[in-house]
Structure formats: structure tokens, C-alpha cells
Motif scaffolding. Structure first.
Motif, PDB file in Angstrom:
ATOM      1  N   ASP A  80       0.689  -1.192  -0.060  1.00 62.34           N
ATOM      2  CA  ASP A  80       0.038   0.089  -0.102  1.00 62.34           C
ATOM      3  C   ASP A  80       0.751   1.183   0.038  1.00 62.34           C
ATOM      4  N   LYS A  81       2.095   1.282   0.527  1.00 64.86           N
ATOM      5  CA  LYS A  81       2.723   2.459   0.731  1.00 64.86           C
ATOM      6  C   LYS A  81       3.538   2.843  -0.774  1.00 64.86           C
ATOM      7  N   LYS A  82       3.384   4.110  -0.946  1.00 67.03           N
ATOM      8  CA  LYS A  82       3.858   4.521  -2.260  1.00 67.03           C
ATOM      9  C   LYS A  82       5.466   4.472  -1.814  1.00 67.03           C
ATOM     10  N   LEU A  83       6.211   4.173  -2.981  1.00 67.92           N
ATOM     11  CA  LEU A  83       7.911   4.060  -3.057  1.00 67.92           C
ATOM     12  C   LEU A  83       8.526   4.668  -4.023  1.00 67.92           C
ATOM     13  N   PRO A  84       9.563   5.431  -4.007  1.00 65.93           N
ATOM     14  CA  PRO A  84      10.075   6.077  -4.885  1.00 65.93           C
ATOM     15  C   PRO A  84      10.782   5.031  -6.176  1.00 65.93           C
ATOM     16  N   SER A  85      10.751   5.504  -7.402  1.00 66.21           N
ATOM     17  CA  SER A  85      11.298   4.401  -8.644  1.00 66.21           C
ATOM     18  C   SER A  85      12.583   3.906  -8.224  1.00 66.21           C
ATOM     19  N   PHE A  86      13.469   4.475  -7.581  1.00 68.35           N
ATOM     20  CA  PHE A  86      14.683   3.999  -7.534  1.00 68.35           C
ATOM     21  C   PHE A  86      14.942   2.881  -6.713  1.00 68.35           C
ATOM     22  N   LEU A  87      14.064   2.626  -5.757  1.00 67.44           N
ATOM     23  CA  LEU A  87      13.666   1.344  -5.025  1.00 67.44           C
ATOM     24  C   LEU A  87      12.874   0.241  -5.441  1.00 67.44           C
ATOM     25  N   THR A  88      12.302   0.606  -6.659  1.00 63.95           N
ATOM     26  CA  THR A  88      11.453  -0.524  -7.023  1.00 63.95           C
ATOM     27  C   THR A  88      11.610  -0.971  -8.579  1.00 63.95           C
ATOM     28  N   SER A  89      12.329  -0.094  -9.315  1.00 60.40           N
ATOM     29  CA  SER A  89      12.263  -0.179 -10.976  1.00 60.40           C
ATOM     30  C   SER A  89      12.789  -1.502 -11.294  1.00 60.40           C
ATOM     31  N   ASP A  90      14.012  -1.888 -10.780  1.00 60.60           N
ATOM     32  CA  ASP A  90      14.765  -3.153 -11.047  1.00 60.60           C
ATOM     33  C   ASP A  90      14.023  -4.364 -10.670  1.00 60.60           C
ATOM     34  N   GLU A  91      13.509  -4.173  -9.676  1.00 65.28           N
ATOM     35  CA  GLU A  91      12.623  -5.525  -9.092  1.00 65.28           C
ATOM     36  C   GLU A  91      11.449  -5.945 -10.025  1.00 65.28           C
ATOM     37  N   GLU A  92      10.858  -4.854 -10.411  1.00 68.67           N
ATOM     38  CA  GLU A  92       9.902  -5.236 -11.318  1.00 68.67           C
ATOM     39  C   GLU A  92      10.001  -5.857 -12.652  1.00 68.67           C
ATOM     40  N   ASP A  93      11.301  -5.770 -13.159  1.00 69.26           N
ATOM     41  CA  ASP A  93      11.694  -6.371 -14.216  1.00 69.26           C
ATOM     42  C   ASP A  93      12.360  -7.847 -14.151  1.00 69.26           C
ATOM     43  N   ASN A  94      12.849  -8.064 -12.840  1.00 68.56           N
ATOM     44  CA  ASN A  94      13.690  -9.465 -12.744  1.00 68.56           C
ATOM     45  C   ASN A  94      12.669 -10.693 -12.876  1.00 68.56           C
ATOM     46  N   VAL A  95      13.058 -11.736 -13.370  1.00 70.33           N
ATOM     47  CA  VAL A  95      12.277 -12.888 -13.493  1.00 70.33           C
ATOM     48  C   VAL A  95      13.125 -14.028 -13.410  1.00 70.33           C
ATOM     49  N   TRP A  96      12.838 -15.264 -12.833  1.00 70.11           N
ATOM     50  CA  TRP A  96      13.458 -16.650 -12.855  1.00 70.11           C
ATOM     51  C   TRP A  96      12.723 -17.545 -13.283  1.00 70.11           C
ATOM     52  N   TYR A  97      13.537 -18.376 -14.365  1.00 69.70           N
ATOM     53  CA  TYR A  97      12.766 -19.568 -14.694  1.00 69.70           C
ATOM     54  C   TYR A  97      13.461 -20.735 -14.380  1.00 69.70           C
ATOM     55  N   PHE A  98      13.105 -21.954 -13.645  1.00 73.67           N
ATOM     56  CA  PHE A  98      13.725 -23.090 -13.171  1.00 73.67           C
ATOM     57  C   PHE A  98      13.049 -24.171 -14.090  1.00 73.67           C
ATOM     58  N   ASP A  99      13.954 -25.102 -14.503  1.00 75.10           N
ATOM     59  CA  ASP A  99      13.658 -26.577 -15.113  1.00 75.10           C
ATOM     60  C   ASP A  99      14.415 -27.488 -14.181  1.00 75.10           C
ATOM     61  N   TYR A 100      13.591 -27.959 -13.185  1.00 80.91           N
ATOM     62  CA  TYR A 100      14.069 -29.057 -12.264  1.00 80.91           C
ATOM     63  C   TYR A 100      14.539 -30.407 -13.014  1.00 80.91           C
ATOM     64  N   ASN A 101      13.895 -30.524 -14.072  1.00 80.73           N
ATOM     65  CA  ASN A 101      14.389 -31.603 -14.494  1.00 80.73           C
ATOM     66  C   ASN A 101      15.610 -31.902 -15.321  1.00 80.73           C
ATOM     67  N   SER A 102      16.085 -30.580 -16.057  1.00 79.13           N
ATOM     68  CA  SER A 102      17.423 -30.528 -16.637  1.00 79.13           C
ATOM     69  C   SER A 102      18.362 -29.956 -15.656  1.00 79.13           C
ATOM     70  N   GLY A 103      18.030 -29.253 -14.548  1.00 80.72           N
ATOM     71  CA  GLY A 103      19.147 -28.591 -13.691  1.00 80.72           C
ATOM     72  C   GLY A 103      19.450 -27.148 -14.130  1.00 80.72           C
ATOM     73  N   LYS A 104      18.965 -26.831 -15.353  1.00 83.09           N
ATOM     74  CA  LYS A 104      19.199 -25.358 -15.724  1.00 83.09           C
ATOM     75  C   LYS A 104      17.951 -24.441 -15.231  1.00 83.09           C
ATOM     76  N   TYR A 105      18.460 -23.019 -15.433  1.00 84.23           N
ATOM     77  CA  TYR A 105      17.763 -22.086 -15.113  1.00 84.23           C
ATOM     78  C   TYR A 105      18.108 -20.756 -15.864  1.00 84.23           C
ATOM     79  N   ASP A 106      16.855 -20.067 -16.262  1.00 85.75           N
ATOM     80  CA  ASP A 106      17.210 -18.649 -16.637  1.00 85.75           C
ATOM     81  C   ASP A 106      16.744 -17.690 -15.781  1.00 85.75           C
ATOM     82  N   MET A 107      17.630 -16.493 -15.765  1.00 88.02           N
ATOM     83  CA  MET A 107      17.132 -15.189 -14.695  1.00 88.02           C
ATOM     84  C   MET A 107      17.453 -14.095 -15.763  1.00 88.02           C
TER      85      MET A 107
END
Length: 254
Positions: A80-107
């Protein structure tokens, strides 16, 4: 007869419960990620100027979607609390993909607004499982401890009621799903608030699309290069700056 019926009911209930757990093959887990801004910002001229204008905590919500022994973890919304963009912008774009069968991941990581796409082998954490227990999001969880980046302690709670060996960010590798994490040196916690088994959009569980992928070592080298000018002639202030650099590196590699 009443006693026999009572024990039969208990046995049937336990049987149904165990087998119901095995059917959680796909779900969406919502995590509340809570970071202490006042502590992560440290001290210094800039921090001291704006600290009193910021809330004590930065709270965001991330979704971990899994199916077919694969998962994707990404940002959903802020608190609920508004935060300045320098504290939030990078996290909004981060993505983690895991394939537990192959043991590989993309980030996909945003570093100073630039996206770096990492493709590598899943990190292997050396976990020590303890006898401590806790209920998170309605699941019985067991505590485990690991050390990352040589000296950073990770405290996690996992449940074997969900068999996917995943967790938030790149924290994984336990015999079940991690529903709670605390990293004291990052002043941050990740706690599952709910597990949703209906309406799972499996189409979003896919590797990060990118023209070129790098390995984790490249990401680390890039971050060290981008922060090499973080320095002060004041010894006390420089010590604080080093801690800031370390935290930024750990967060970026996590």
C-alpha cells in the motif's frame, strides 16, 4: 464398535490427506517480500537526507508459478505504501525460470536499468535441515540453514507437502517447496501468503526470451565493474559503502 469406527475414521482421514498432497502438481504461490529500507540504505549523505521521508519497510508481492516440474518467479504488485522508483524499478523487471528436470535456470536481471539475461546451472546450496517447525500458508514446514556467498546465512522453511524443490529467487534445492526465507544480512524476508491451485496459467512458465544469454560469472563481473567507483575518502563512510556494494551484489546474484 464406536472405538473401532473412530480409529477407522482417523486412518481414512490420514489416507485422504496424504494422497491429496500428492495432487498438488501445479499452483501459484504468492510471497510477501519485506525489506527494511532504513537498514538496507545504510548511512551517508544521500541516505540521511531521504530516510525520514521513506517508510521503514519496502513490501512487495511476487508470484511463484509451477507445473510439470518447472517454475517461473516474478513481480506482481507493491504494498500500500508508495515508494520512489529508484527502490522499485529494477525488481519489477526481474524474472527467474527453473527447469528442475534439466537442472538449468534462466534469470533476467535489471542492473541500472539494463537487462542482463543469465542462463546457467542451478546453484547448489548446502543445506542443513533442523528439527524446528513452523506453519506457513497452512502448510507444515521444516527449517533448514545454508550459507551463500561464503558468509551470508539463509534461513528457510520448506514443506514436503509440495514436492517441487523450488523457492523464491534462486533459493532452492530442498526436498520440497520453500515457503519462508530470511536473510538477516539483507534485512529481507520472503513469506508465502497463499497457495492457489485453481486457474494456474501454465503458458507463462517458460524461459526468458533474449537474443543473448550470459552466465552467472558475467553478471557478477558486470556488477563489480558498475560499483567500482563507489568509494569515499572517509574511512568510516567507505566501510559503509563496502557493505552497500556487498548487499547490492548479493541481491543481484540471488
Amino acid at each position: 464398535m464406536k472405538i473401532k469406527a473412530y480409529f477407522l475414521a482417523i486412518i481414512l482421514f490420514a489416507f485422504v490427506e496424504v494422497h491429496a498432497q500428492q495432487f498438488i502438481s501445479k499452483a501459484v504461490i504468492e510471497y510477501e517480500v519485506k525489506a527494511n529500507i532504513q537498514k538496507t540504505m545504510g548511512s551517508g549523505t544521500f541516505a540521511d537526507l531521504i530516510k525520514d521521508k521513506l517508510p521503514e519497510f519496502k513490501i512487495g508481492y511476487f508470484n511463484f508459478t509451477f507445473a510439470d516440474n518447472k517454475s517461473v518467479y516474478k513481480f506482481d504488485h507493491w504494498g500500500d505504501k508508495k515508494l520512489p522508483s529508484f527502490l522499485t524499478s529494477d525488481e519489477e523487471d526481474n524474472v527467474w525460470y527453473f527447469d528442475y528436470n534439466s537442472g538449468k535456470y534462466d534469470m533476467q536481471k535489471s542492473v541500472y536499468g539494463n537487462e542482463i539475461n543469465v542462463e546457467d546451472t542451478m546453484p547448489k546450496l548446502k543445506w542443513k535441515i533442523t528439527n524446528d517447525n513452523r506453519v506457513i500458508a497452512g502448510f507444515n514446514c521444516r527449517k533448514a540453514v545454508a550459507v551463500i556467498f561464503d558468509s551470508v546465512y539463509v534461513f528457510a522453511f520448506y514443506t514436503d507437502e509440495i514436492l517441487v524443490p523450488g523457492g523464491p529467487c534462486s533459493i532452492q534445492g530442498l526436498p520440497g517447496m520453500i515457503l519462508g526465507v530470511t536473510i538477516p544480512r539483507l534485512y529481507t524476508s520472503w513469506i508465502a501468503t497463499k497457495v492457489m491451485v485453481n486457474g494456474v496459467d501454465e503458458s507463462i512458465i517458460k524461459p526468458v526470451s533474449a537474443k543473448k544469454h550470459y552466465d552467472l560469472k558475467f553478471l557478477e563481473a558486470t556488477i563489480r565493474d558498475r560499483t567500482k567507483d563507489w568509494y569515499s575518502d572517509d574511512a568510516a563512510e567507505n566501510k559503509e559503502i563496502k557493505q552497500q556494494k556487498d548487499r547490492y551484489l548479493w541481491e543481484s546474484l540471488l
